[in-house]
Write an enzyme that holds these catalytic residues in place. Structure first.
Site, short mmCIF file in Angstrom:
data_model
loop_
_atom_site.label_atom_id
_atom_site.label_comp_id
_atom_site.label_asym_id
_atom_site.label_seq_id
_atom_site.Cartn_x
_atom_site.Cartn_y
_atom_site.Cartn_z
N ARG A 47 0.83 -1.22 0.00
CA ARG A 47 0.00 0.00 0.00
C ARG A 47 0.86 1.26 0.00
NH1 ARG A 47 -1.87 1.71 4.64
NH2 ARG A 47 -2.49 -0.30 5.47
N TYR A 99 -13.79 18.29 -15.31
CA TYR A 99 -14.36 16.94 -15.40
C TYR A 99 -15.47 16.81 -14.36
CZ TYR A 99 -14.63 11.87 -15.00
OH TYR A 99 -15.08 10.58 -14.94
N ASP A 171 -5.01 18.93 -15.25
CA ASP A 171 -5.52 17.61 -15.64
C ASP A 171 -5.14 17.42 -17.11
OD1 ASP A 171 -7.01 15.42 -16.50
OD2 ASP A 171 -8.71 15.88 -15.20
N LYS A 196 -7.51 6.26 -19.30
CA LYS A 196 -7.84 6.70 -20.65
C LYS A 196 -6.70 6.39 -21.62
CE LYS A 196 -11.46 8.11 -18.42
NZ LYS A 196 -11.63 9.45 -17.90
C1 LIG Z 1 -12.00 10.05 -16.70
C2 LIG Z 1 -11.43 11.33 -16.28
C3 LIG Z 1 -11.08 11.57 -14.95
C4 LIG Z 1 -11.36 10.56 -13.84
O1 LIG Z 1 -10.55 9.43 -13.97
P1 LIG Z 1 -10.99 7.95 -13.51
O2 LIG Z 1 -9.80 7.13 -13.88
O3 LIG Z 1 -12.24 7.60 -14.25
O4 LIG Z 1 -11.23 8.00 -12.03
C5 LIG Z 1 -10.50 12.79 -14.65
N1 LIG Z 1 -10.28 13.74 -15.59
C6 LIG Z 1 -10.61 13.54 -16.89
C7 LIG Z 1 -10.35 14.62 -17.87
C8 LIG Z 1 -11.20 12.34 -17.27
O5 LIG Z 1 -11.54 12.16 -18.55
#
Ligand SMILES: *Cc1c(COP(=O)(O)O)cnc(C)c1O
Length: 374
Positions: A47, A99, A171, A196
């Site tokens: 962890r 987001y 982000d 993603k």
């Molecule tokens: C999907 C997404 C997130 C969240 O990520 P998860 O892996 O689904 O928790 C944050 N920011 C953006 C731009 C996203 O597309």
């Protein structure tokens, strides 16, 4: 070393025990330590830290030009960790079109975490300056944004934020380090939903934070938060994420090419009212995107002339584009965002968002044309 080469070789040295070229996955939850608790191998408990995860973190930090990186169980876990690592009573400023998960996090959890979160229009520098407070610790940007693909000037924003004594988080999920490197433009922290493009195959869930040089104290606090709150990922997912990083530049090149073709075809169609793609010269953020990004990415949104009904009809006629949430995989996806954004939809009712995949561009364009025309 150029980015494509770095992506293949970072975190990828052969296993010193066996010479294995693909790295081993260390699933052990615990690591032998000395009777006095000292750590001859450097590890204590999965962890807290583990060797497979560390390989991924080194590779991602190298690609983003950061000092260090941390892997988490999801993008949301990464965002939660940074919020929970700020001093109590801090103010966090987010863009109106952040987001939707982070908007929900800011709305629903910031009070419980003793934080104050507000939102502003990040297309307007005056609005950002006016929204900064004496206790603003973090400004949270997302560019290109979801789902309108709006572009924020990161170098200008970093200046404003630093003049104020705060930190800038970006982000970078849509762009990936292949197309945009926010730390090089002055940001302090980069966030990824590794789920993603970095994962790239719609089969893993993870998130990451990358810290700029000089932000070691915050990185340490975030690592402590990860371990204590339990926001870590798994060694197997770390291994898959590292595998994704190796092919990321090659995949992004195809996503870029296909999205350009799709955006051009949509622009030419009479059933389409507007196309949101920063690669189009008429996009309001085009010149800025051309400056701060290497290419324009694989996400395209468009609005249909007939509004919500036309959008839903088009989405139901598509055959190659699968109706599903998420993005960044090999397969193309379509989503009527207003239907899935819950109680506070930000997306126009006639908007469809496409995650343009790795199929042949002619097949993707053909599918869109049949869905728009029938
Ligand atoms: C999907 C997404 C997130 C969240 O990520 P998860 O892996 O689904 O928790 C944050 N920011 C953006 C731009 C996203 O597309």
């Amino acid at each position: 070393m150029r980015l494509e080469t770095l992506a293949v070789h970072a975190g990828a040295s052969p296993d010193p025990e066996t010479g294995a070229v693909a790295p081993p996955i260390h699933l052990s939850t615990t690591f032998e330590h000395a009777p006095d608790g000292s750590l001859p191998y450097g590890w204590i408990y999965q962890r807290t830290d583990n060797p497979t995860q560390q390989r991924f973190e080194e590779a991602l930090a190298a690609l983003e030009h950061g000092e260090s990186a941390l892997l988490f169980g999801s993008g949301m876990a990464a965002g939660s960790a940074i919020m929970q690592s700020l001093p109590p009573q801090s103010h966090v400023l987010l863009p109106n079109d952040a987001y939707h998960g982070f908007r929900a996090l800011a709305r629903e959890f910031s009070k419980r975490w003793n934080l104050h979160c507000t939102f502003a229009d990040f297309g307007d520098e005056g609005a950002i300056r006016a929204a900064l407070l004496p206790n603003t610790a973090l400004v949270w940007a997302e560019t290109p944004s979801n789902p309108l693909l709006q572009i924020t000037d990161l170098a200008a924003l970093a200046n404003i934020v630093h003049q104020h004594g705060a930190m800038l988080l970006v982000d970078n999920t849509f762009a990936t380090p292949v197309l945009q490197q926010p730390l090089m433009l002055g940001a302090d922290i980069v966030l990824h939903s590794v789920t993603k493009y970095i994962g790239g195959h719609s089969d893993l869930m993870a998130g990451a934070l990358v810290f700029a040089h000089g932000r070691g104290a915050l990185a340490q606090q975030a690592a402590h938060t990860r371990s204590t709150v339990g926001l870590h990922g798994s060694p197997f997912v770390a291994w898959m994420a590292l595998r994704g990083l190796h092919s990321l530049p090659a995949r992004m090149a195809w996503h870029n090419r296909n999205a350009r073709a799709v955006a051009a075809a949509l622009c030419a169609h009479t059933a389409v009212e507007r196309v949101h793609y920063p690669g189009l010269p008429e996009h309001p953020g085009h010149a800025l995107a051309a400056r701060q990004m290497r290419e324009f990415g694989g996400m395209v949104s468009f609005e249909l002339v007939g509004g919500r009904d036309a959008a839903l009809a088009c989405a139901s006629r598509l055959r190659l584009f699968i109706n599903a949430t998420s993005l960044g995989g090999c397969e193309s996806l379509v989503e009527h965002r207003a239907s899935v954004e819950g109680a506070h939809p930000m997306s126009p009712p006639g908007l469809l968002r496409l995650s343009v995949g790795l199929e042949h561009p002619d097949d993707l364009v053909g599918d869109l044309l049949q869905a728009l025309s029938s």
